[in-house]
Write a protein that holds these residues in place. Structure first.
Motif, PDB file in Angstrom:
ATOM      1  N   HIS A 153       0.824  -1.212   0.000  1.00 49.81           N
ATOM      2  CA  HIS A 153       0.000   0.000   0.000  1.00 49.81           C
ATOM      3  C   HIS A 153       0.856   1.260   0.000  1.00 49.81           C
ATOM      4  N   THR A 154       1.929   1.247   0.777  1.00 48.03           N
ATOM      5  CA  THR A 154       2.791   2.432   0.850  1.00 48.03           C
ATOM      6  C   THR A 154       3.457   2.712  -0.492  1.00 48.03           C
ATOM      7  N   ILE A 155       4.058   1.688  -1.069  1.00 48.19           N
ATOM      8  CA  ILE A 155       4.830   1.881  -2.302  1.00 48.19           C
ATOM      9  C   ILE A 155       3.920   2.047  -3.511  1.00 48.19           C
ATOM     10  N   SER A 156       2.637   1.681  -3.369  1.00 49.18           N
ATOM     11  CA  SER A 156       1.713   1.834  -4.507  1.00 49.18           C
ATOM     12  C   SER A 156       1.613   3.290  -4.950  1.00 49.18           C
ATOM     13  N   ASP A 167       4.220  -5.000 -11.208  1.00 48.46           N
ATOM     14  CA  ASP A 167       3.930  -6.434 -11.261  1.00 48.46           C
ATOM     15  C   ASP A 167       4.919  -7.202 -10.392  1.00 48.46           C
ATOM     16  N   PHE A 168       5.078  -6.754  -9.152  1.00 50.82           N
ATOM     17  CA  PHE A 168       6.136  -7.286  -8.299  1.00 50.82           C
ATOM     18  C   PHE A 168       5.964  -8.780  -8.020  1.00 50.82           C
ATOM     19  N   HIS A 169       4.719  -9.241  -7.859  1.00 48.82           N
ATOM     20  CA  HIS A 169       4.504 -10.655  -7.537  1.00 48.82           C
ATOM     21  C   HIS A 169       4.890 -11.545  -8.711  1.00 48.82           C
ATOM     22  N   HIS A 170       4.644 -11.082  -9.924  1.00 44.32           N
ATOM     23  CA  HIS A 170       5.039 -11.831 -11.115  1.00 44.32           C
ATOM     24  C   HIS A 170       6.563 -11.846 -11.247  1.00 44.32           C
ATOM     25  N   MET A 171       7.188 -10.695 -11.059  1.00 43.04           N
ATOM     26  CA  MET A 171       8.637 -10.607 -11.202  1.00 43.04           C
ATOM     27  C   MET A 171       9.361 -11.430 -10.148  1.00 43.04           C
ATOM     28  N   HIS A 172       8.832 -11.453  -8.916  1.00 40.78           N
ATOM     29  CA  HIS A 172       9.499 -12.177  -7.837  1.00 40.78           C
ATOM     30  C   HIS A 172       9.711 -13.644  -8.185  1.00 40.78           C
ATOM     31  N   ASP A 173       8.786 -14.215  -8.921  1.00 36.70           N
ATOM     32  CA  ASP A 173       8.887 -15.631  -9.279  1.00 36.70           C
ATOM     33  C   ASP A 173       9.747 -15.877 -10.519  1.00 36.70           C
ATOM     34  N   ARG A 174      10.234 -14.805 -11.181  1.00 36.66           N
ATOM     35  CA  ARG A 174      10.873 -15.008 -12.472  1.00 36.66           C
ATOM     36  C   ARG A 174      12.228 -14.311 -12.628  1.00 36.66           C
ATOM     37  N   LEU A 175      12.359 -13.078 -12.188  1.00 31.53           N
ATOM     38  CA  LEU A 175      13.602 -12.338 -12.438  1.00 31.53           C
ATOM     39  C   LEU A 175      14.800 -13.063 -11.839  1.00 31.53           C
ATOM     40  N   TRP A 176      15.901 -13.035 -12.578  1.00 32.37           N
ATOM     41  CA  TRP A 176      17.064 -13.842 -12.195  1.00 32.37           C
ATOM     42  C   TRP A 176      17.593 -13.490 -10.809  1.00 32.37           C
ATOM     43  N   TYR A 177      17.731 -12.212 -10.483  1.00 32.35           N
ATOM     44  CA  TYR A 177      18.321 -11.858  -9.189  1.00 32.35           C
ATOM     45  C   TYR A 177      17.326 -12.017  -8.051  1.00 32.35           C
ATOM     46  N   LEU A 178      16.030 -12.053  -8.352  1.00 32.54           N
ATOM     47  CA  LEU A 178      15.027 -12.262  -7.312  1.00 32.54           C
ATOM     48  C   LEU A 178      14.924 -13.733  -6.919  1.00 32.54           C
ATOM     49  N   SER A 179      15.592 -14.613  -7.677  1.00 36.08           N
ATOM     50  CA  SER A 179      15.662 -16.005  -7.232  1.00 36.08           C
ATOM     51  C   SER A 179      16.527 -16.136  -5.985  1.00 36.08           C
ATOM     52  N   VAL A 180      17.341 -15.117  -5.697  1.00 34.50           N
ATOM     53  CA  VAL A 180      18.182 -15.156  -4.494  1.00 34.50           C
ATOM     54  C   VAL A 180      17.303 -15.119  -3.244  1.00 34.50           C
ATOM     55  N   PRO A 181      16.446 -14.094  -3.044  1.00 37.02           N
ATOM     56  CA  PRO A 181      15.559 -14.141  -1.875  1.00 37.02           C
ATOM     57  C   PRO A 181      14.509 -15.242  -1.957  1.00 37.02           C
ATOM     58  N   TYR A 348      24.790  -6.834 -16.042  1.00 36.31           N
ATOM     59  CA  TYR A 348      23.543  -7.416 -16.563  1.00 36.31           C
ATOM     60  C   TYR A 348      22.354  -6.471 -16.370  1.00 36.31           C
ATOM     61  N   THR A 349      22.620  -5.183 -16.391  1.00 38.45           N
ATOM     62  CA  THR A 349      21.537  -4.229 -16.146  1.00 38.45           C
ATOM     63  C   THR A 349      20.454  -4.281 -17.209  1.00 38.45           C
ATOM     64  N   GLN A 350      20.805  -4.730 -18.422  1.00 35.26           N
ATOM     65  CA  GLN A 350      19.801  -4.800 -19.492  1.00 35.26           C
ATOM     66  C   GLN A 350      18.721  -5.827 -19.188  1.00 35.26           C
ATOM     67  N   ALA A 351      18.981  -6.755 -18.264  1.00 34.34           N
ATOM     68  CA  ALA A 351      18.003  -7.786 -17.917  1.00 34.34           C
ATOM     69  C   ALA A 351      17.510  -7.644 -16.487  1.00 34.34           C
ATOM     70  N   ALA A 352      17.707  -6.475 -15.882  1.00 31.02           N
ATOM     71  CA  ALA A 352      17.282  -6.242 -14.508  1.00 31.02           C
ATOM     72  C   ALA A 352      16.157  -5.220 -14.472  1.00 31.02           C
ATOM     73  N   GLY A 353      15.406  -5.241 -13.395  1.00 33.33           N
ATOM     74  CA  GLY A 353      14.303  -4.299 -13.243  1.00 33.33           C
ATOM     75  C   GLY A 353      14.719  -3.008 -12.580  1.00 33.33           C
ATOM     76  N   LEU A 487      12.746 -10.861 -21.384  1.00 32.81           N
ATOM     77  CA  LEU A 487      12.257  -9.644 -20.737  1.00 32.81           C
ATOM     78  C   LEU A 487      10.734  -9.557 -20.803  1.00 32.81           C
ATOM     79  N   ALA A 488      10.162  -9.996 -21.898  1.00 34.80           N
ATOM     80  CA  ALA A 488       8.695 -10.004 -22.012  1.00 34.80           C
ATOM     81  C   ALA A 488       8.094 -10.998 -21.020  1.00 34.80           C
ATOM     82  N   TRP A 489       8.756 -12.130 -20.856  1.00 34.83           N
ATOM     83  CA  TRP A 489       8.296 -13.129 -19.877  1.00 34.83           C
ATOM     84  C   TRP A 489       8.419 -12.583 -18.454  1.00 34.83           C
ATOM     85  N   TYR A 490       9.441 -11.760 -18.223  1.00 38.66           N
ATOM     86  CA  TYR A 490       9.602 -11.090 -16.931  1.00 38.66           C
ATOM     87  C   TYR A 490       8.548 -10.005 -16.700  1.00 38.66           C
ATOM     88  N   HIS A 491       7.884  -9.535 -17.748  1.00 35.36           N
ATOM     89  CA  HIS A 491       7.000  -8.354 -17.727  1.00 35.36           C
ATOM     90  C   HIS A 491       7.800  -7.069 -17.530  1.00 35.36           C
TER      91      HIS A 491
END
Length: 532
Positions: A153-156, A167-181, A348-353, A487-491
């Motif tokens: 709610h705050t960051i919205s 689309d943070f919930h979608h990205m969390h399951d897919r982005l390469w660096y978010l696989s760390v957390p 790898y900034t070209q593939a990061a959010g 990147l399209a799959w990442y949204h």
């Protein structure tokens, strides 16, 4: 009539502890037509021995009516401030648009972990036969859900004005660096209930949580983001309860049976290292992503782990618990790890959010002052070289895919501490397959549970296997662009320019991220935006 009155007045009033017991633990019962072992099968398979669940101490002794009262009061204050922030266009008061990248990292990497913790504690509460432990887990589960909601709610508010928060919930399951957390919590939630609570309540909440929340909230305050500061304060009293639960559960297990000690020590070693590697993203944020910095990662590590954590493990020494294995390695790495992590993201900034950039001279001087033993020797020459390449129109981007550590899932770019110019690499063989690691700590975690970690979902492997494309994609088509498709799959949409970076030094970073850069490094179209 008088006799009845005398009887009523002579009845003893319940004390706070007795009243609490009646409203919590006394509501539990032992099963009859099914055995307790069948109803609670998971609190024994880890090998932890509990002889007397009544010895579990509830340090806060909260009943549900008191809990909802306290939380409701905090909610009113929090949302009043959030509303005021929105009505006064608080986004104009942040130091620079670059700061919003920290919110992207937090929303996509941390907030989903709060929701995962909510689910994890609900499962742990269902799996523990002790009523006190179940109540503690239930309350923490509700806390974690509240934290996820208040953060979203705050960051919205920023989502109305900045890209990359949609689309943070979608990205969390897919982005390469978010696989760390994500892999951290997947590991914890697929463990048993006692290991889960040790991992989250003790190793993360008690030992390491200050290294997550304090830098983010202090960084928000220093950079004019009072809405984020407020949700941090709103969560802090909950975090105090969580930290107390973490210490209490470890002491409870240690006091129940001496056979529990080696199991707990193994968990402490494992989850210290996993949590420390996860916090690499936080350290990178502190040293490189904040336009106005609070303290360095090295200073935070010294304060919150070496001093505070050192005192904690001195206290636990009477139970036989030792300082986590490889804490000495973390002490050496504090001089290097954030610089190496920023190098990974710059590659790898070209593939990061998020955007990445080269620090300016003033920022490099700050880093040199905070890291006098390493920065000028190892990292400043590299950054200055990359800046010269940018000025020449040759901004470096790595279009290959890196080898990932099988455990922490960070690209293998960390170095040996006795030779910071040499990449650290370890490997293990399991069932004829080789697995690679960034450190002895990650290798030890794998070797302890190879049947579990051989199944890790590694983003690079999944991309190469073609599992990170949208349904119906045909990689054999002429002119197929695998990066664009991933990147399209990442949204991640790098085409839309809504003007949110206009008048900001981050404008150049935006244009390089979208591949449209025509500006020399360090130059922006206009001066930074001023507060409204």
């Amino acid at each position: 009539m008088n006799q009845n009155n005398n009887t009523a007045s002579s009845a003893r009033r319940l004390g706070i502890k007795e009243k609490y017991a009646l409203m919590t633990r006394s509501l539990g019962w032992d099963t009859t037509y099914q055995s307790m072992d069948d109803v609670f099968p998971f609190d024994q398979f880890e090998g932890i021995k509990i002889h007397d669940w009544d010895k579990w101490e509830d340090p806060f002794r909260l009943t549900m009516d008191a809990y909802w009262k306290f939380q409701g009061e905090k909610e009113k204050k929090l949302y009043a401030i959030i509303d005021a922030f929105a009505q006064n266009n608080g986004q104009f008061n942040i130091t620079d648009a670059r700061y919003v990248n920290t919110l992207k990292l937090f929303l996509t990497g941390v907030s989903p972990l709060e929701y995962a913790a909510h689910r994890g504690y609900a499962m742990a509460g269902r799996s523990l036969r002790g009523v006190g432990a179940r109540i503690a887990s239930q309350m923490q589960s509700i806390d974690e859900l509240r934290h996820a909601q208040t953060q979203v709610h705050t960051i919205s508010h920023y989502n109305k004005y900045f890209n990359g928060l949609h689309d943070f919930h979608h990205m969390h399951d897919r982005l390469w660096y978010l696989s760390v957390p994500k892999s951290y919590f997947d590991d914890a939630m697929t463990a048993g209930p006692f290991e889960f609570i040790t991992a989250i309540s003790f190793s993360f909440e008690y030992v390491l949580t200050n290294l997550l929340f304090m830098p983010f909230m202090s960084g928000a305050a220093y950079n004019g983001d009072m809405a984020t500061v407020t949700f941090g304060f709103s969560a802090q009293s909950d975090e105090s309860r969580h930290m107390t639960l973490g210490l209490e559960v470890v002491k409870f297990m240690l006091e129940q049976d001496p056979d529990n000690l080696p199991i707990i020590q193994k968990w402490v070693d494992k989850w210290f290292w996993r949590g420390y590697r996860l916090l690499t993203l936080v350290g990178m944020m502190m040293d490189y992503m904040l336009p106005k910095r609070v303290m360095s990662w090295a200073e935070a590590w010294e304060m919150y782990f070496e001093k505070n954590g050192g005192a904690l493990f001195q206290d636990l020494a009477r139970y036989g618990v030792k300082v986590p294995k490889y804490a000495d390695v973390a002490k050496l790495e504090k001089e290097h790890i954030t610089h190496q992590a920023w190098g990974i993201f710059y590659n790898y900034t070209q593939a990061a959010g998020i955007h990445t950039w080269i620090p300016n001279d003033e920022e490099m001087d700050w880093l040199a002052a905070k890291y006098p033993n390493t920065f000028n020797q190892y990292y400043r020459p590299r950054l200055e070289h990359l800046r010269e390449q940018e000025k020449a129109g040759k901004r470096w981007v790595n279009n290959s895919l890196p080898m990932l550590c099988q455990i922490c899932q960070i690209p293998m770019a960390f170095t040996e501490m006795d030779n910071p110019t040499k990449i650290a690499a370890r490997e293990s063989t399991y069932h004829g397959m080789k697995f690679h690691f960034c450190s002895d700590g990650c290798k030890d975690v794998f070797d302890g549970e190879p049947e579990k970690f051989q199944q890790a979902w590694l983003p690079v492997h999944q991309i190469y296997q073609g599992n990170c494309f949208r349904e119906g994609t045909d990689p054999t088509q002429p002119g197929f662009d695998p990066l664009a498709e991933v990147l399209a799959w990442y949204h991640l949409d790098t085409s839309a320019d809504t003007g949110e970076y206009n008048t900001s030094p981050d404008r150049a970073n935006w244009e390089r991220w979208t591949g449209r850069s025509h500006l020399p490094a360090g130059e922006s179209p206009a001066a930074p935006a001023k507060a409204a």
